[in-house]
Design a protein around this motif. Structure first.
Motif, PDB file in Angstrom:
ATOM      1  N   GLY A   1      43.121  30.197  17.773  1.00 39.08           N
ATOM      2  CA  GLY A   1      43.209  30.531  16.364  1.00 39.08           C
ATOM      3  C   GLY A   1      44.308  29.813  15.606  1.00 39.08           C
ATOM      4  O   GLY A   1      44.607  30.145  14.468  1.00 39.08           O
ATOM      5  N   ASN A   2      44.932  28.818  16.226  1.00 38.30           N
ATOM      6  CA  ASN A   2      45.948  28.032  15.531  1.00 38.30           C
ATOM      7  C   ASN A   2      45.827  26.575  15.974  1.00 38.30           C
ATOM      8  O   ASN A   2      44.891  26.208  16.679  1.00 38.30           O
ATOM      9  N   SER A   3      46.765  25.747  15.562  1.00 37.77           N
ATOM     10  CA  SER A   3      46.722  24.319  15.917  1.00 37.77           C
ATOM     11  C   SER A   3      48.000  23.885  16.631  1.00 37.77           C
ATOM     12  O   SER A   3      48.387  22.732  16.568  1.00 37.77           O
ATOM     13  N   ILE A   4      48.650  24.823  17.332  1.00 33.34           N
ATOM     14  CA  ILE A   4      49.887  24.514  18.047  1.00 33.34           C
ATOM     15  C   ILE A   4      49.566  24.058  19.462  1.00 33.34           C
ATOM     16  O   ILE A   4      48.795  24.688  20.181  1.00 33.34           O
ATOM     17  N   TRP A   5      50.195  22.952  19.850  1.00 30.53           N
ATOM     18  CA  TRP A   5      50.083  22.389  21.192  1.00 30.53           C
ATOM     19  C   TRP A   5      51.499  22.193  21.723  1.00 30.53           C
ATOM     20  O   TRP A   5      52.398  21.791  20.985  1.00 30.53           O
ATOM     21  N   TYR A   6      51.701  22.476  23.008  1.00 31.31           N
ATOM     22  CA  TYR A   6      53.012  22.333  23.643  1.00 31.31           C
ATOM     23  C   TYR A   6      52.999  21.136  24.585  1.00 31.31           C
ATOM     24  O   TYR A   6      52.036  20.921  25.311  1.00 31.31           O
ATOM     25  N   LYS A   7      54.085  20.374  24.545  1.00 32.00           N
ATOM     26  CA  LYS A   7      54.212  19.191  25.401  1.00 32.00           C
ATOM     27  C   LYS A   7      54.903  19.589  26.705  1.00 32.00           C
ATOM     28  O   LYS A   7      55.890  20.327  26.701  1.00 32.00           O
TER      29      LYS A   7
ATOM     30  N   SER B   1      51.206  24.831  37.867  1.00 38.17           N
ATOM     31  CA  SER B   1      52.233  25.868  37.963  1.00 38.17           C
ATOM     32  C   SER B   1      52.039  26.988  36.949  1.00 38.17           C
ATOM     33  O   SER B   1      51.416  26.809  35.915  1.00 38.17           O
ATOM     34  N   ASN B   2      52.566  28.148  37.288  1.00 35.03           N
ATOM     35  CA  ASN B   2      52.608  29.311  36.393  1.00 35.03           C
ATOM     36  C   ASN B   2      53.711  30.233  36.910  1.00 35.03           C
ATOM     37  O   ASN B   2      53.589  30.726  38.025  1.00 35.03           O
ATOM     38  N   PRO B   3      54.784  30.393  36.132  1.00 35.99           N
ATOM     39  CA  PRO B   3      55.038  29.931  34.769  1.00 35.99           C
ATOM     40  C   PRO B   3      55.412  28.459  34.747  1.00 35.99           C
ATOM     41  O   PRO B   3      55.617  27.840  35.793  1.00 35.99           O
ATOM     42  N   SER B   4      55.542  27.931  33.540  1.00 33.58           N
ATOM     43  CA  SER B   4      55.837  26.516  33.367  1.00 33.58           C
ATOM     44  C   SER B   4      56.896  26.293  32.289  1.00 33.58           C
ATOM     45  O   SER B   4      57.219  27.180  31.513  1.00 33.58           O
ATOM     46  N   TYR B   5      57.369  25.053  32.266  1.00 36.91           N
ATOM     47  CA  TYR B   5      58.342  24.575  31.286  1.00 36.91           C
ATOM     48  C   TYR B   5      57.591  23.764  30.237  1.00 36.91           C
ATOM     49  O   TYR B   5      56.731  22.962  30.589  1.00 36.91           O
ATOM     50  N   PHE B   6      57.918  23.979  28.969  1.00 36.17           N
ATOM     51  CA  PHE B   6      57.316  23.209  27.879  1.00 36.17           C
ATOM     52  C   PHE B   6      58.453  22.630  27.043  1.00 36.17           C
ATOM     53  O   PHE B   6      59.342  23.353  26.607  1.00 36.17           O
ATOM     54  N   GLN B   7      58.416  21.330  26.856  1.00 38.06           N
ATOM     55  CA  GLN B   7      59.495  20.600  26.204  1.00 38.06           C
ATOM     56  C   GLN B   7      59.628  20.929  24.720  1.00 38.06           C
ATOM     57  O   GLN B   7      60.731  21.107  24.211  1.00 38.06           O
ATOM     58  N   CYS B   8      58.500  20.968  23.996  1.00 36.40           N
ATOM     59  CA  CYS B   8      58.506  21.152  22.547  1.00 36.40           C
ATOM     60  C   CYS B   8      57.071  21.418  22.091  1.00 36.40           C
ATOM     61  O   CYS B   8      56.168  21.480  22.915  1.00 36.40           O
ATOM     62  N   TYR B   9      56.874  21.548  20.789  1.00 34.54           N
ATOM     63  CA  TYR B   9      55.522  21.787  20.268  1.00 34.54           C
ATOM     64  C   TYR B   9      55.206  20.818  19.127  1.00 34.54           C
ATOM     65  O   TYR B   9      56.102  20.262  18.500  1.00 34.54           O
ATOM     66  N   VAL B  10      53.913  20.625  18.887  1.00 39.07           N
ATOM     67  CA  VAL B  10      53.418  19.831  17.757  1.00 39.07           C
ATOM     68  C   VAL B  10      52.214  20.550  17.153  1.00 39.07           C
ATOM     69  O   VAL B  10      51.655  21.452  17.762  1.00 39.07           O
TER      70      VAL B  10
END
Length: 124
Positions: free
Chosen positions: A88-94, A71-80
């Motif tokens: 260029g960063n270390s952010i991942w979305y669940k 899907s696009n757009p999507s829902y993301f619960q939170c980040y870690v």
């Protein structure tokens, strides 16, 4: 002589100066809905057809890809915070996959945010 006049002369004329100063949005953000946070969750445009990972890192595709996000757009619960990636960063979305509904992580480089972590999104 003013600075903009010097630039115009160096660029070969005023017409060229006008076109050389145009600024456009990044290609990845064009045509995608704006991102927003609501109740700690992220709603945002993203690359479609990407893999969701069991952990917030790129690893063994044969055992650590848990689903796909179509899907696009999507829902993301939170980040870690996880492995540093090409964004260029270390952010991942669940989020939850579109094939079998399993939860997994998507590197922020695949989501069209303007800042990571996105303001208002909860930490997992």
């Amino acid at each position: 002589m003013r600075l903009h006049a010097k630039i115009a002369m160096a660029a070969g004329g005023l017409a060229l100066l006008g076109t050389s100063l145009l600024v456009t949005a990044p290609a990845q953000a064009q045509g995608n809905p704006a991102c927003y946070a609501k109740s700690g969750h992220l709603y945002c445009g993203n690359k479609a057809g990407v893999s969701l990972w069991r952990y917030p890192r790129y690893s063994d595709v044969t055992k650590d890809v848990v689903d796909r996000l179509k899907s696009n757009p999507s829902y993301f619960q939170c980040y870690v915070s996880g492995q540093k990636h090409g964004g260029g960063n270390s952010i991942w979305y669940k989020t939850y996959g579109d094939v079998n509904g399993r939860s997994g992580y998507l590197a922020a480089e695949n989501i069209f945010t303007w800042k990571d972590p996105f303001p208002g999104v909860s930490h997992c």
